[in-house]
Write an enzyme that holds these catalytic residues in place. Sequence first.
Site, PDB file in Angstrom:
ATOM      1  N   ASP A 199       0.778  -1.238   0.000  1.00  0.00           N
ATOM      2  CA  ASP A 199       0.000   0.000   0.000  1.00  0.00           C
ATOM      3  C   ASP A 199       0.814   1.295   0.000  1.00  0.00           C
ATOM      4  O   ASP A 199       0.596   2.168  -0.813  1.00  0.00           O
ATOM      5  CB  ASP A 199      -0.934   0.018   1.208  1.00  0.00           C
ATOM      6  CG  ASP A 199      -1.880  -1.166   1.245  1.00  0.00           C
ATOM      7  OD1 ASP A 199      -1.716  -2.109   0.448  1.00  0.00           O
ATOM      8  OD2 ASP A 199      -2.795  -1.167   2.085  1.00  0.00           O
TER       9      ASP A 199
ATOM     10  N   GLU B 295       1.673  -9.900  11.360  1.00  0.00           N
ATOM     11  CA  GLU B 295       1.458  -9.488   9.966  1.00  0.00           C
ATOM     12  C   GLU B 295       2.792  -9.145   9.298  1.00  0.00           C
ATOM     13  O   GLU B 295       3.055  -9.529   8.168  1.00  0.00           O
ATOM     14  CB  GLU B 295       0.521  -8.267   9.938  1.00  0.00           C
ATOM     15  CG  GLU B 295       0.163  -7.786   8.543  1.00  0.00           C
ATOM     16  CD  GLU B 295      -0.766  -6.572   8.549  1.00  0.00           C
ATOM     17  OE1 GLU B 295      -1.032  -6.017   9.644  1.00  0.00           O
ATOM     18  OE2 GLU B 295      -1.223  -6.184   7.464  1.00  0.00           O
TER      19      GLU B 295
HETATM   20  C1  DGY Z   1      -6.130  -1.896   3.992  1.00  0.00           C
HETATM   21  O1  DGY Z   1      -7.290  -1.648   4.287  1.00  0.00           O
HETATM   22  O2  DGY Z   1      -5.159  -1.472   4.625  1.00  0.00           O
HETATM   23  C2  DGY Z   1      -5.843  -2.780   2.902  1.00  0.00           C
HETATM   24  O3  DGY Z   1      -4.468  -2.979   2.729  1.00  0.00           O
HETATM   25  C3  DGY Z   1      -6.463  -2.330   1.631  1.00  0.00           C
HETATM   26  O4  DGY Z   1      -6.435  -3.442   0.843  1.00  0.00           O
END
Ligand code: DGY
Length: 422
Positions: free
Chosen positions: A165, A389
């Site tokens: 992201d 994660e």
């Molecule tokens: C989030 O909501 O952080 C996700 O990575 C979007 O896919």
Amino acid sequence: MADTRTFDEEARAILTGNDRGRYTVPTDGLYPYQWNWDSVFAAWGFADFDVDRAWTEIETLFSGQWPNGMVPHILFHKSDPGYFPGPDVWGCFEAGVTGPVPSSGISQPPIAATFIRRIFEADPDGKERLRSLFPRIVEFHRWFMTWRTDQGAVCITHPWESGRDNAPDWDGAMSAIDPVGVGEYKRRDTSHVDPMMRPTKEDYDRYIWLVQRGRRLGWDEAKLAEDRPFMVADPTMTFTLLRSNRDLAEIADVLGEDRDEIDAWTEELEAGALTLWNDVLESYDSRDVVTGEFAQSLSNASFLSWWAGIDNPRMLNQLERVSDAAPFAVASYDPEGPKFNPQRYWRGPVWGIMNTMIGIGLEDCGHIEEAERLRATTRRLIEENGFAEYFDPMTGAPAGGSRFTWTAAIWLGWLSPRDGRE
Ligand code: DGY
């Protein structure tokens, strides 16, 4: 050596705990829906102890495929107020472009074919299930080749599409967006996880602005393509589609299906991968399609080249350098780079799934020692810090969500010291 049975059992318990019947959530709370590549890893994890459930996971994912072939990055099977942005913000279902399941309007790294092939290897009796998935995977790849390529490299139209992201890879392209009119919204991610470990508000405003634009244009790919405010050719997408495409061709052989179109895509993608080589950085890099500029970002996605079957010796030098600079390799961004942040999501932390794909790629290309080193580092991260994660690459400290599905899955698929993987 820690009690491996305990880690195997814990990994299975995480998968079954995150199982919602026909799909698996990445983790409780932070991510309450079915995410595309998380789900594929989940299926691989299930294949270790319940192969029927592994197939079901993939079948549920493809049940959300759009008529145009896209498999969305999130399937909103049932609404959950703890997540933003939910189905109402995306507005895809209302636009009439989805399949039967409300979803987001973008995709995610196409790793499905690769892991479907592995699930079939674990369950050769599953040929009929493979056969019914085959045309759907072909449609999925065709969608990428039609709507997401530039000179053969696979592009993202939203940072979320890459799965990475807030990687520095997108900073240049994101700074060209003025998120005017985005309005007020309430983030939910930062109530589950320390904001230090998540993307900034500047990034979020642009994420939401891009979603609002998609919604305004009815998620119609032809309209969206007329003017691209954000389009970046990405190593993650290119290398994962290249490998998946090779695997899809093998699946075609098993099923006695024609592979010519798939092989032509492979050639195109191989040429595309070359366009990601940045001579200045001495690495594979992201390339802004709008400006033609490289991001100057050496990331863990740069090292997915081996996963795609591309064995470039210069990447081995880079791997050695970044592994010396951060003890828990592979950092998601160059630990010696100016934007390195060991805690903030994709700007430094180490991700087990990326290590797994890099490691399997190294193995496949014959770099056994390097692969084993990476496997040992990744195993140690989990043994000492749990199934997080992601992790701080300097200290190994856990970050983001906990009891994470894909971290459990890679333990079962690649890390557990069973089966002579010592
Ligand atoms: C989030 O909501 O952080 C996700 O990575 C979007 O896919």
